[in-house]
Write a protein that holds these residues in place. Structure first.
Motif, PDB file in Angstrom:
ATOM      1  N   GLY A   1      60.483  51.665  41.795  1.00 41.73           N
ATOM      2  CA  GLY A   1      60.265  52.120  40.430  1.00 41.73           C
ATOM      3  C   GLY A   1      59.007  51.586  39.776  1.00 41.73           C
ATOM      4  N   ALA A   2      58.166  50.869  40.519  1.00 41.39           N
ATOM      5  CA  ALA A   2      56.954  50.286  39.936  1.00 41.39           C
ATOM      6  C   ALA A   2      55.994  51.350  39.426  1.00 41.39           C
ATOM      7  N   GLY A   3      55.867  52.458  40.154  1.00 44.79           N
ATOM      8  CA  GLY A   3      54.942  53.513  39.734  1.00 44.79           C
ATOM      9  C   GLY A   3      55.342  54.128  38.407  1.00 44.79           C
ATOM     10  N   LEU A   4      56.640  54.345  38.209  1.00 44.00           N
ATOM     11  CA  LEU A   4      57.111  54.914  36.944  1.00 44.00           C
ATOM     12  C   LEU A   4      56.850  53.956  35.788  1.00 44.00           C
ATOM     13  N   LEU A   5      57.058  52.661  36.014  1.00 42.53           N
ATOM     14  CA  LEU A   5      56.788  51.673  34.962  1.00 42.53           C
ATOM     15  C   LEU A   5      55.302  51.637  34.612  1.00 42.53           C
ATOM     16  N   LEU A   6      54.435  51.719  35.609  1.00 41.72           N
ATOM     17  CA  LEU A   6      52.989  51.675  35.355  1.00 41.72           C
ATOM     18  C   LEU A   6      52.523  52.901  34.577  1.00 41.72           C
ATOM     19  N   THR A   7      53.040  54.069  34.924  1.00 38.70           N
ATOM     20  CA  THR A   7      52.625  55.273  34.190  1.00 38.70           C
ATOM     21  C   THR A   7      53.147  55.249  32.755  1.00 38.70           C
ATOM     22  N   ALA A   8      54.336  54.687  32.554  1.00 41.98           N
ATOM     23  CA  ALA A   8      54.862  54.567  31.191  1.00 41.98           C
ATOM     24  C   ALA A   8      54.029  53.578  30.373  1.00 41.98           C
ATOM     25  N   LEU A   9      53.576  52.506  31.001  1.00 43.10           N
ATOM     26  CA  LEU A   9      52.699  51.556  30.310  1.00 43.10           C
ATOM     27  C   LEU A   9      51.355  52.208  29.980  1.00 43.10           C
ATOM     28  N   ALA A  10      50.844  53.006  30.913  1.00 44.61           N
ATOM     29  CA  ALA A  10      49.565  53.679  30.675  1.00 44.61           C
ATOM     30  C   ALA A  10      49.665  54.666  29.522  1.00 44.61           C
ATOM     31  N   ALA A  11      50.851  55.215  29.284  1.00 41.64           N
ATOM     32  CA  ALA A  11      51.036  56.159  28.174  1.00 41.64           C
ATOM     33  C   ALA A  11      50.804  55.497  26.826  1.00 41.64           C
TER      34      ALA A  11
ATOM     35  N   ARG B   1      49.956  61.356  19.908  1.00 44.16           N
ATOM     36  CA  ARG B   1      51.396  61.339  20.183  1.00 44.16           C
ATOM     37  C   ARG B   1      51.913  59.927  20.460  1.00 44.16           C
ATOM     38  N   ARG B   2      51.291  58.968  19.830  1.00 41.98           N
ATOM     39  CA  ARG B   2      51.677  57.571  20.045  1.00 41.98           C
ATOM     40  C   ARG B   2      53.096  57.321  19.533  1.00 41.98           C
ATOM     41  N   ARG B   3      53.478  58.008  18.456  1.00 47.56           N
ATOM     42  CA  ARG B   3      54.810  57.779  17.895  1.00 47.56           C
ATOM     43  C   ARG B   3      55.904  58.145  18.897  1.00 47.56           C
TER      44      ARG B   3
ATOM     45  N   THR C   1      60.308  59.743  29.759  1.00 50.24           N
ATOM     46  CA  THR C   1      59.802  60.407  28.554  1.00 50.24           C
ATOM     47  C   THR C   1      58.403  59.933  28.218  1.00 50.24           C
ATOM     48  N   ALA C   2      58.196  58.616  28.259  1.00 50.36           N
ATOM     49  CA  ALA C   2      56.862  58.078  27.975  1.00 50.36           C
ATOM     50  C   ALA C   2      55.847  58.576  28.988  1.00 50.36           C
ATOM     51  N   THR C   3      56.247  58.666  30.245  1.00 50.10           N
ATOM     52  CA  THR C   3      55.337  59.129  31.292  1.00 50.10           C
ATOM     53  C   THR C   3      54.955  60.587  31.090  1.00 50.10           C
ATOM     54  N   VAL C   4      55.932  61.433  30.795  1.00 52.49           N
ATOM     55  CA  VAL C   4      55.665  62.866  30.619  1.00 52.49           C
ATOM     56  C   VAL C   4      54.766  63.102  29.417  1.00 52.49           C
ATOM     57  N   VAL C   5      55.066  62.416  28.309  1.00 55.23           N
ATOM     58  CA  VAL C   5      54.239  62.594  27.105  1.00 55.23           C
ATOM     59  C   VAL C   5      52.827  62.067  27.349  1.00 55.23           C
ATOM     60  N   GLY C   6      52.733  60.924  28.016  1.00 58.89           N
ATOM     61  CA  GLY C   6      51.407  60.364  28.283  1.00 58.89           C
ATOM     62  C   GLY C   6      50.584  61.201  29.242  1.00 58.89           C
ATOM     63  N   ALA C   7      51.248  61.972  30.107  1.00 55.69           N
ATOM     64  CA  ALA C   7      50.532  62.781  31.092  1.00 55.69           C
ATOM     65  C   ALA C   7      50.047  64.117  30.538  1.00 55.69           C
ATOM     66  N   GLU C   8      50.471  64.484  29.333  1.00 53.64           N
ATOM     67  CA  GLU C   8      50.038  65.754  28.752  1.00 53.64           C
ATOM     68  C   GLU C   8      48.526  65.733  28.515  1.00 53.64           C
ATOM     69  N   GLY C   9      47.851  66.691  29.110  1.00 58.68           N
ATOM     70  CA  GLY C   9      46.408  66.795  28.936  1.00 58.68           C
ATOM     71  C   GLY C   9      45.616  65.723  29.660  1.00 58.68           C
ATOM     72  N   ALA C  10      46.255  64.955  30.553  1.00 59.27           N
ATOM     73  CA  ALA C  10      45.541  63.874  31.249  1.00 59.27           C
ATOM     74  C   ALA C  10      44.445  64.426  32.158  1.00 59.27           C
ATOM     75  N   ARG C  11      44.696  65.560  32.762  1.00 62.18           N
ATOM     76  CA  ARG C  11      43.704  66.129  33.667  1.00 62.18           C
ATOM     77  C   ARG C  11      42.420  66.481  32.931  1.00 62.18           C
ATOM     78  N   GLU C  12      42.569  67.083  31.758  1.00 64.52           N
ATOM     79  CA  GLU C  12      41.376  67.452  30.986  1.00 64.52           C
ATOM     80  C   GLU C  12      40.640  66.210  30.481  1.00 64.52           C
ATOM     81  N   ARG C  13      41.389  65.194  30.057  1.00 59.15           N
ATOM     82  CA  ARG C  13      40.739  63.988  29.543  1.00 59.15           C
ATOM     83  C   ARG C  13      39.972  63.257  30.640  1.00 59.15           C
ATOM     84  N   ILE C  14      40.564  63.183  31.828  1.00 60.39           N
ATOM     85  CA  ILE C  14      39.895  62.488  32.932  1.00 60.39           C
ATOM     86  C   ILE C  14      38.697  63.288  33.425  1.00 60.39           C
ATOM     87  N   ALA C  15      38.838  64.622  33.494  1.00 59.83           N
ATOM     88  CA  ALA C  15      37.727  65.457  33.971  1.00 59.83           C
ATOM     89  C   ALA C  15      36.553  65.427  33.002  1.00 59.83           C
ATOM     90  N   GLY C  16      36.826  65.273  31.702  1.00 61.81           N
ATOM     91  CA  GLY C  16      35.747  65.263  30.718  1.00 61.81           C
ATOM     92  C   GLY C  16      35.079  63.922  30.545  1.00 61.81           C
TER      93      GLY C  16
END
Length: 211
Positions: A80-90, A96-98, A148-163
């Protein structure tokens, strides 16, 4: 809580609706539900017999944080380490910080309750042997918050990283995302290859296999 939020302007209506929501299960399950008034700790034993090795191996605090409730048949907690890291990255996301913070509050609630349960010993009403409650519901709540934190944090991540200009963020994002995606795959492969040896096992008792 949703009912209270939507009807917060009328306290009477809120109280009536909450009473209906909380009282209906008690009335439907009576007289079984009334037994909890005599032994409230029975709520922590869930279904089946408590103890007898069903709560071992007990998960560590780090394992609980990684959504590992412990018990037989569970996969290694570090899956479960990967899920925890992505949730922290969110938490680093500006928008959508709230929602992310709310998801982390749910996560911490599940983690805190799981810690309390694993350090509590209760005596079931049908046994004289003390048992440690299994924190499965608490870790499920924790996992829900992390997802939930991971899914919300991943929204639009591809566009942000590509830009953004190429730097350390892109490789780190790829590694963290791969760890989160591979976690359920690794867990499924673990159960498929190893299986759950305990508490169920096959014995030669002179009975047909389907029994």
């Amino acid at each position: 809580f949703s009912v209270a939020w939507r009807t917060r302007s009328n306290v009477v209506v809120t109280a009536i609706r909450m009473a209906i929501i909380l009282g209906t299960p008690i009335a439907v399950l009576a007289p079984w539900s009334l037994s909890f008034l005599k032994n409230p700790t029975s709520l922590l034993t869930e279904m089946g017999a408590a103890g007898f090795g069903l709560n071992t191996p007990v998960s560590t605090p780090l394992g609980l944080l990684l959504a590992d409730p412990g018990g037989p048949g569970t996969y290694p907690y570090w899956f479960g380490a990967g899920l925890l890291l992505t949730a922290l990255a969110a938490l680093l996301r500006g928008t959508r910080r709230r929602v992310v913070v709310s998801a982390w509050m749910i996560t911490l609630l599940g983690f805190g309750s799981a810690l309390v349960l694993t350090r509590t010993t209760i005596t079931p009403s049908d046994s004289a042997i003390g048992a440690v409650p299994w924190p499965g519901v608490s870790t499920a709540l924790l996992g829900f918050g992390l997802i939930t934190a991971t899914v919300v944090g991943a929204e639009g991540a591809r566009e942000r990283i590509a830009g953004a200009a190429f730097g350390w963020r892109q490789p780190v994002s790829v590694l963290v995302t791969a760890a989160a995606v591979l976690a359920p795959v690794a867990a499924g492969a673990w159960w498929l290859v190893r299986g759950a040896d305990n508490p169920i096992s096959r014995v030669s008792a002179g009975l047909p296999q389907y029994l």
